[in-house]
Design a protein around this motif. Sequence first.
Motif, PDB file in Angstrom:
ATOM      1  N   ARG A 299      25.602  33.967  47.913  1.00  0.00           N
ATOM      2  CA  ARG A 299      26.438  35.170  47.921  1.00  0.00           C
ATOM      3  C   ARG A 299      27.911  34.847  48.106  1.00  0.00           C
ATOM      4  NH1 ARG A 299      21.822  35.667  47.158  1.00  0.00           N
ATOM      5  NH2 ARG A 299      20.628  37.601  46.975  1.00  0.00           N
ATOM      6  N   ALA A 300      28.209  33.641  48.583  1.00  0.00           N
ATOM      7  CA  ALA A 300      29.606  33.218  48.693  1.00  0.00           C
ATOM      8  C   ALA A 300      30.122  32.659  47.370  1.00  0.00           C
ATOM      9  CB  ALA A 300      29.753  32.176  49.794  1.00  0.00           C
ATOM     10  N   ALA A 338      30.270  19.340  50.629  1.00  0.00           N
ATOM     11  CA  ALA A 338      29.754  20.032  51.815  1.00  0.00           C
ATOM     12  C   ALA A 338      30.850  20.860  52.479  1.00  0.00           C
ATOM     13  CB  ALA A 338      29.181  19.016  52.796  1.00  0.00           C
ATOM     14  N   ARG A 339      32.060  20.312  52.558  1.00  0.00           N
ATOM     15  CA  ARG A 339      33.172  21.054  53.164  1.00  0.00           C
ATOM     16  C   ARG A 339      33.516  22.293  52.339  1.00  0.00           C
ATOM     17  NH1 ARG A 339      35.646  15.543  53.217  1.00  0.00           N
ATOM     18  NH2 ARG A 339      34.985  14.589  55.202  1.00  0.00           N
ATOM     19  N   GLU A 340      33.471  22.136  51.010  1.00  0.00           N
ATOM     20  CA  GLU A 340      33.763  23.283  50.146  1.00  0.00           C
ATOM     21  C   GLU A 340      32.773  24.417  50.389  1.00  0.00           C
ATOM     22  OE1 GLU A 340      34.039  24.478  45.390  1.00  0.00           O
ATOM     23  OE2 GLU A 340      33.269  22.509  45.989  1.00  0.00           O
ATOM     24  N   VAL A 341      31.498  24.086  50.463  1.00  0.00           N
ATOM     25  CA  VAL A 341      30.472  25.100  50.697  1.00  0.00           C
ATOM     26  C   VAL A 341      30.621  25.706  52.087  1.00  0.00           C
ATOM     27  CG1 VAL A 341      27.994  25.492  50.920  1.00  0.00           C
ATOM     28  CG2 VAL A 341      28.873  24.057  49.060  1.00  0.00           C
ATOM     29  N   ARG A 342      30.758  24.857  53.106  1.00  0.00           N
ATOM     30  CA  ARG A 342      30.922  25.353  54.473  1.00  0.00           C
ATOM     31  C   ARG A 342      32.116  26.293  54.583  1.00  0.00           C
ATOM     32  NH1 ARG A 342      33.502  21.207  58.400  1.00  0.00           N
ATOM     33  NH2 ARG A 342      35.177  21.759  56.933  1.00  0.00           N
ATOM     34  N   ASP A 343      33.260  25.875  54.043  1.00  0.00           N
ATOM     35  CA  ASP A 343      34.477  26.676  54.162  1.00  0.00           C
ATOM     36  C   ASP A 343      34.372  27.970  53.360  1.00  0.00           C
ATOM     37  OD1 ASP A 343      35.374  24.576  55.680  1.00  0.00           O
ATOM     38  OD2 ASP A 343      36.782  23.811  54.184  1.00  0.00           O
ATOM     39  N   GLY A 344      33.676  27.923  52.224  1.00  0.00           N
ATOM     40  CA  GLY A 344      33.502  29.122  51.414  1.00  0.00           C
ATOM     41  C   GLY A 344      32.674  30.176  52.117  1.00  0.00           C
ATOM     42  N   VAL A 345      31.608  29.757  52.771  1.00  0.00           N
ATOM     43  CA  VAL A 345      30.768  30.707  53.513  1.00  0.00           C
ATOM     44  C   VAL A 345      31.524  31.256  54.716  1.00  0.00           C
ATOM     45  CG1 VAL A 345      28.679  30.905  54.916  1.00  0.00           C
ATOM     46  CG2 VAL A 345      28.600  29.706  52.723  1.00  0.00           C
ATOM     47  N   ARG A 346      32.256  30.400  55.400  1.00  0.00           N
ATOM     48  CA  ARG A 346      33.045  30.865  56.551  1.00  0.00           C
ATOM     49  C   ARG A 346      34.091  31.899  56.128  1.00  0.00           C
ATOM     50  NH1 ARG A 346      36.539  26.562  57.950  1.00  0.00           N
ATOM     51  NH2 ARG A 346      34.969  25.493  59.215  1.00  0.00           N
ATOM     52  N   SER A 347      34.778  31.598  55.020  1.00  0.00           N
ATOM     53  CA  SER A 347      35.817  32.501  54.545  1.00  0.00           C
ATOM     54  C   SER A 347      35.242  33.849  54.122  1.00  0.00           C
ATOM     55  CB  SER A 347      36.561  31.861  53.366  1.00  0.00           C
ATOM     56  OG  SER A 347      37.515  32.740  52.817  1.00  0.00           O
ATOM     57  N   GLU A 352      29.562  30.114  60.389  1.00  0.00           N
ATOM     58  CA  GLU A 352      29.764  28.667  60.351  1.00  0.00           C
ATOM     59  C   GLU A 352      28.446  27.965  60.039  1.00  0.00           C
ATOM     60  OE1 GLU A 352      32.305  25.259  60.772  1.00  0.00           O
ATOM     61  OE2 GLU A 352      32.798  27.400  60.836  1.00  0.00           O
ATOM     62  N   LEU A 353      28.381  27.299  58.898  1.00  0.00           N
ATOM     63  CA  LEU A 353      27.205  26.500  58.563  1.00  0.00           C
ATOM     64  C   LEU A 353      27.322  25.131  59.211  1.00  0.00           C
ATOM     65  CD1 LEU A 353      26.636  27.245  54.763  1.00  0.00           C
ATOM     66  CD2 LEU A 353      25.562  28.337  56.735  1.00  0.00           C
TER      67      LEU A 353
END
Length: 364
Positions: A299-300, A338-347, A352-353
Amino acid sequence: MTTPLSSVPQAQSAVSLAAHTTLRLGGPAARFLPATSATELIDAVRAADTAGEPLLLLGGGSNVVVGDAGFAGLVVRVATTGRRVDSIGDGLVELTVEAGEDWDSVVADAVDQGLGGLECLSGVPGLVGATPVQNVGAYGVEIADLLTSVDLLDRRSGQVRRVAAAELGLGYRTSVLKGTDSAVVLRARFRLTSGGESAPIRYAELARVLGVGADERVPAEAARQAVLELRRGKGMVLDPADHDTWSAGSFFTNPVLDADTFPLVLARIQGQLGEGVAVPSYPAADGHHKLSAAWLIERAGFTRGHQGPGGRVALSGKHTLALTNRGGACAEDLLTLAREVRDGVRSAFGVELRPEPVLVGCAL
């Protein structure tokens, strides 16, 4: 009791750790030693501790990301073997397994012997010694449901002791052993049933495939085959020819939110996606709520096959929770994705994943 480092046999120099991980990533180990017996494992750990040498214990390499610089110390590959089944009465047995045994081989053998309980954990990569550390779980069953005790080498005292499962703080993908190097799992014991039936089927997707209701039992072999098929469909059964399986399994754990945070996050998600959207959530311990990491990732805006740097890494084409090496990648490529996915979900959702694999010599 101490063991001189010079007495530890067969240590090799500058061994690539990529060859020993399912991601096929990671730099070299300064020294590398397979330990094929509990005695060798104990001696190697004691010797490294005595010498003050950095030590990494490596099992199947299925739940670890090793940085490109490798590991500047001794890597001990746990390769111990041995299994024993003891009847404990009332249709129950205790299965004792050495830490270096391949987990899925143990599950397959238990099912072949008519033992029930482990079948829903079929296809999970890695070795037995890692399962209590991570409290491995899949398809409605966790190690915590079956584990009775472990034998640990306490690195502070140098002594071996048996520790009951209740003392390990087993929780969702965690234990008191996770994130610490204070003890080494030498072997584990599991309580299983001897009637050939599975554990109660509690996972809805698996129940649908098997055509049974919640908490019904089926032949353990039927449950195992159904689980393996489900895992194959998600790229979660290792296959050297399939880059979708060149992963560490699920890279992120499902977020667990407390009772105060959950409604705030739910409101934010529905504010982003629409009030009518159904957000999958599941009850967790102590009044907490578990969200689906895969659902949040999708969904992100991250689709299956979403590529990272140079296309050398990507989300699996079968399951967005798996970050995969497409060949020719380095660890930093994977971490960038991994950082791109983590930051995208957080944003997008304020969630926080957190990574499930152990990160060695690297960080998100």
